[in-house]
Structures are given as structure tokens and as C-alpha cells.
Design an enzyme around this catalytic site. Structure first.
Site, short mmCIF file in Angstrom:
data_model
loop_
_atom_site.label_atom_id
_atom_site.label_comp_id
_atom_site.label_asym_id
_atom_site.label_seq_id
_atom_site.Cartn_x
_atom_site.Cartn_y
_atom_site.Cartn_z
N ASP A 105 0.82 -1.20 0.00
CA ASP A 105 0.00 0.00 0.00
C ASP A 105 0.87 1.26 0.00
OD1 ASP A 105 -2.71 1.05 0.13
OD2 ASP A 105 -2.22 1.73 2.14
N GLU A 150 1.04 -0.39 -5.16
CA GLU A 150 -0.15 0.48 -5.17
C GLU A 150 0.34 1.88 -5.49
OE1 GLU A 150 -2.21 3.44 -4.29
OE2 GLU A 150 -1.85 2.88 -2.21
N ASP A 201 -11.40 1.45 -1.81
CA ASP A 201 -11.62 2.87 -1.52
C ASP A 201 -12.57 3.55 -2.50
OD1 ASP A 201 -10.11 3.16 0.80
OD2 ASP A 201 -8.26 3.57 -0.28
#
Length: 509
Positions: free
Chosen positions: A302, A349, A403
Site C-alpha cells: 500500500d 499500489e 476505496d
């Protein structure tokens, strides 16, 4: 890392259609692996698997430990099959729902798990007890800290360890030993929960492998301040030497999701010691990656851009606007990390404010990045996310992530106006927008991206009320849960046919 041309699903464990209020590592996990195999999918992506807490809205990205597992994943059905389990788990008190009632799940499960612990240490076989002791010994480098930290936080009623007595905050060995004896019962219970989690996870991973499914895990770049990680490893973080409070905290500047940015509040890493990489920080990251490598096949890392440069916000700011970009550890960190761990099977990411320097770091490491179809349609035919602009096949294409809104929530809702809807239809060569979620899935499947990942909500055509997370909102997130048989054979065969047409069934027949 090179990805084969394939497809997969984005679905967290808690979102499985489990009984007792929440998805778990029980029969529903094995059934989902079988569904994915029938659908011709080869990957199952989950969110971070660490423990979650009510004070953090049960967010998997805000955990008290980066090494521990979420004990709510433990299957009560599998637990009841153990010969040492006392009595029964009782009837399911939860109505089937598309939302996880986390507080009720916690209240229901803890007494059952406490009874399981008593049954285990009273009547488990010598082999099972020896397995528990081996687990505690093997995982001691993180397990001892996690169990004691969590027991201390429960005893103090506060996980802010900087406010604990000085000898505990500074981890005086005598104080730790004394409190370890005083809190021996809750410490043992916490270790027992981890023993159950890791034993069931191993069975779950074997079931996935038997169905030809590889697991994609997720590792948040930062740890929370109120965590065993920060308490046990303060030297790897940018903390004030006297107060042990963060000097600056993590977040991102204003972006697609928020006009004021996102103020995460996590402590930042101490990446350098002098002009060199911090050996302590590197060693801790090596342990972290190696640990997750044992549990999954690929790791989505992430906020990858934070390794090239990170947004540093002075502690005490109310928004993320007043931050500064600071250079991160860069490629040397990953080279050293590869030496520490043996291999790096990572997905970067690379969303947000991406610069040529971030792209170069990703490409120099030969890591697949991410593309999001929901970000593609802004009337700019050079948009980075448009399928015809995917210039590197070795990437992962999503309709949306955890998200994002659901595809139908995004397309039919206020995020996408009439003009944009018409533009999307024109780009995709469509005459109408009926069953739009399936049309966007097809757009992803026929792209050149080697791997496409589809959130379960998009396969089902669900609306905005079932999105997993709305960034910047502290409540109402992470609760989405499937009902039994929500994903059915017709959907599996439809996905498999797409996989056949667009060559995503390689080596699967």
C-alpha cells in the site's frame, strides 16, 4: 515480478457469507475458493489481515499489530470440530445481512473463544499442546510483544503507551517481566487466539491452493502509533526522544478523494541513520515481509509512492494540507529488502500523486502497478487509466478498489454526470447502459492488462450503500458482507466465458 494473463476477485475475509454475523476461515472460505475456480479466476485479493478495533472503526488498515492475525476470522464451526472444544457453539443468533455488525460479533465470540481456551488447556492432547508451545516459541519475536501490549492496553484502558508508567513506556525488562506474570492469563488467551488463527489460515491457504487459487495479501505502509509495533520498535520511527510522540505524521495531499487531503496520523519511519539506510528499520521490514510471505502468494504494498517520497505533516495539524514531500528510501531499500527476504513478489499500489520518479522506481524494480477504470473517464484521451493507454501489460487493472464506490454506485450516482455517462458509453462502444457493471467488467477483461481484479460488489451489481470504504469518513466502513449463495453458478460461468474469450484461463483449460 511478472504476472500471467489472468483474473481475480477483491473480497475480504470478513465479507464472506459466514454464519454468526461475519465471514470466517470456515466452510464459506472453501466454497469461495471453489467459486473462483469455477469462474476461471486465479487470484483472491484480501485486505490486511491483522486484528481490528472498534476505536478505529474496525479498519484493517489500522491494527494494533502488523504481525498478528484477526481473531474474528476464526471459524466457530471449525472450532466446534476440535475434540477438546467444550459443549457447542450454539445457534446462530444473527439474521443474515449484507453488513457485519462488528460490536455484536465481538460480544458473541469472545465468551465462546474463552471457553475454547479453557477446554484446550484442560483436555487437548499432548500433541496439540506441544503444537501450541512450538507456535509460541517460533513466533515469539512478535507474539510476546503483541500479547503483552494488548493485555497492558486492556488493563490500562488505553493503548496510548506513551502515557503509561515510564518503565512500561520505555520497556524496562524488570517491569515487563513483572507485568507479564501479573497479566499471565490474558496474555495466554491472546496467544491462544493467534494459535487458532494461524492454524486455520494454513488450512485455508491449502484449500485455495488445491483449487488453483493464489492469495494476494495487502500490507499497509505505516503502522499505528497505538500498536505493539510502535511500542516495541520506537527506534524505527520518527519520534521525539523525550515524549516518544511523533514529530510529523503520515497522510497524502489533496486528491481525488478529498479537497483537504487525508490525515492518517501514523508515525513516519526513520529511514536513514546518518547518510545510510537504518539497519534497524530495514531489519524490521525484512521480518514483516517474510512473515506475510508465509501467508500469501503475492503482496500488494500500500502507498508505494511513499518509498520514493512521502508526505510529512507536522503533528497537531487538523488537515493534510500543510505537509511537505520528503525523499523516501528509494531503490536501495528494496534491493536490501530482497537480500533480506530472498524474493519480492509485490504489486505496487501506485495511486495518488504519481511522479516520473515514482514510476521509475516501480519500473526499475520491475513491479506491476495498478490501474483503475473509475479514474479513466475525464474526457482526456491521454488519461493514464484509459485502457488504450495501458503501455505496460504487467499491471493490475481494477474496476475499482476498496476505496472506490461500487461500479454502479459510481456510474449512476452524482460522481458521474450525464455528459460523462454518454462519453463512457461512446468510449466503450455501447448503445445503452443496462447492466453497466457487467459491461465495465468486460472492458477490464478485454484490456491488455495481465491481471484484472473485480470487487465482489461489482460482480453483483451492487449500489453505493455496499462500498467497502469511503476515505475521510470514520464510520460505516468495512462492513460489507455477502449473503449465502450471492455469487452463484450463473455468475461463475459468465466470468469463465469472458476468461475464455479474452485469454485469461491460461493453464486452466
Amino acid at each position: 515480478m511478472k504476472l500471467d494473463r489472468s483474473s481475480g476477485i477483491l473480497l475480504h475475509i470478513t465479507s464472506l457469507p459466514g454464519r454468526y454475523g461475519i465471514g470466517s476461515l470456515g466452510p464459506e472460505a472453501e466454497e469461495m475458493a471453489a467459486f473462483l475456480a469455477k469462474a476461471g479466476m486465479r487470484y483472491w485479493q484480501v485486505l490486511p489481515i491483522g486484528p481490528v478495533e472498534e476505536k478505529s472503526g474496525f479498519s484493517p488498515y489500522s491494527s494494533p499489530s502488523t504481525f498478528a492475525g484477526n481473531w474474528m476470522f476464526v471459524s466457530l464451526e471449525r472450532l466446534a470440530e476440535e475434540p477438546w472444544f467444550p459443549g457447542s457453539i450454539g445457534p446462530d443468533p444473527f439474521e443474515e445481512s449484507l453488513m457485519v455488525p462488528f460490536p455484536d460479533v465481538v460480544r458473541h465470540r469472545l465468551p465462546i473463544l474463552a471457553a475454547a481456551e479453557q477446554g484446550f488447556f484442560k483436555s487437548a492432547s499432548s500433541g496439540d499442546k506441544a503444537a501450541f508451545e512450538r507456535f509460541c516459541d517460533d513466533e515469539a519475536p512478535w507474539l510476546d510483544d503483541y500479547a503483552l501490549f494488548s493485555a497492558l492496553a486492556e488493563h490500562a484502558g488505553d493503548a496510548d503507551w506513551t502515557g503509561w508508567d515510564r518503565e512500561l513506556a520505555e520497556r524496562d525488562p524488570k517491569a515487563l517481566a513483572a507485568w507479564g506474570k501479573k497479566l499471565a492469563a490474558p496474555v495466554r488467551f491472546l496467544k491462544f487466539l493467534q494459535f487458532l488463527f494461524f492454524r486455520q489460515w494454513e488450512d485455508f491457504r491449502e484449500a485455495c491452493a488445491a483449487s488453483g487459487i493464489s492469495l494476494i495479501g495487502d500490507i499497509p505502509i505505516y503502522v499505528t502509533m497505538e500498536s505493539a509495533d510502535a511500542w516495541a520498535n520506537p527506534d524505527i520511527l520518527q519520534l521525539d526522544e523525550k515524549t516518544r510522540r511523533p514529530v510529523s505524521v503520515a497522510g497524502v495531499p489533496p486528491d481525488y478523494f478529498s479537497d483537504t487531503g487525508q490525515l492518517w496520523g501514523n508515525p513516519l519511519y526513520r529511514w536513514k541513520k546518518g547518510s545510510a539506510l537504518s539497519a534497524g528499520t530495514l531489519r524490521w521490514w525484512g521480518r514483516r515481509i517474510s512473515h506475510l510471505n508465509r501467508l500469501v502468494d503475492v503482496i500488494r504494498i500500500d502507498h508505494f509512492r511513499g518509498f520514493e517520497a512521502y508526505w510529512s505533516i507536522p503533528d497537531g495539524e487538523e488537515t493534510a494540507v500543510r505537509g511537505t514531500w520528503i525523499k523516501g528510501p528509494g531503490i536501495q531499500f528494496f534491493k536490501k529488502l530482497r537480500e533480506e527476504t530472498g524474493h519480492l513478489r509485490l504489486i505496487a499500489e501506485d495511486l495518488g500523486v504519481i511522479t516520473p520518479e515514482v514510476e521509475k522506481l516501480r519500473d526499475d524494480l520491475d513491479l506491476p502497478g495498478m490501474r483503475i477504470l473509475q479514474f479513466a473517464f475525464d474526457f482526456n484521451n491521454k488519461n493514464y487509466y484509459l485502457p488504450h493507454n495501458i503501455d505496460n501489460r504487467n499491471c493490475v487493472l481494477y474496476t475499482g478498489t476498496h476505496d472506490n464506490n461500487t461500479t454502479n454506485g459510481w456510474f449512476y450516482g452524482p460522481e458521474t454526470g450525464e455528459d460523462t455517462r454518454r462519453y463512457i458509453l461512446e468510449y466503450m462502444g455501447l448503445e445503452d447502459w443496462s447492466d453497466f457493471h457487467w459491461k465495465l467488467i468486460r472492458q477490464a477483461y478485454r484490456s491488455v492488462a495481465n491481471l484484472v481484479i473485480i470487487p465482489a460488489q461489482d460482480i453483483l451489481g451492487f449500489g453505493p450503500e455496499f462500498r467497502m470504504n469511503t476515505p475521510g469518513t470514520p464510520e460505516g466502513n468495512w462492513r460489507f458482507k455477502l449473503k449465502e449463495k450471492s455469487l452463484n453458478d450463473d455468475m461463475a460461468l459468465r466470468l469463465r466465458r469472458m476468461g475464455q474469450i479474452y485469454d485469461r484461463l491460461r493453464d486452466r483449460g
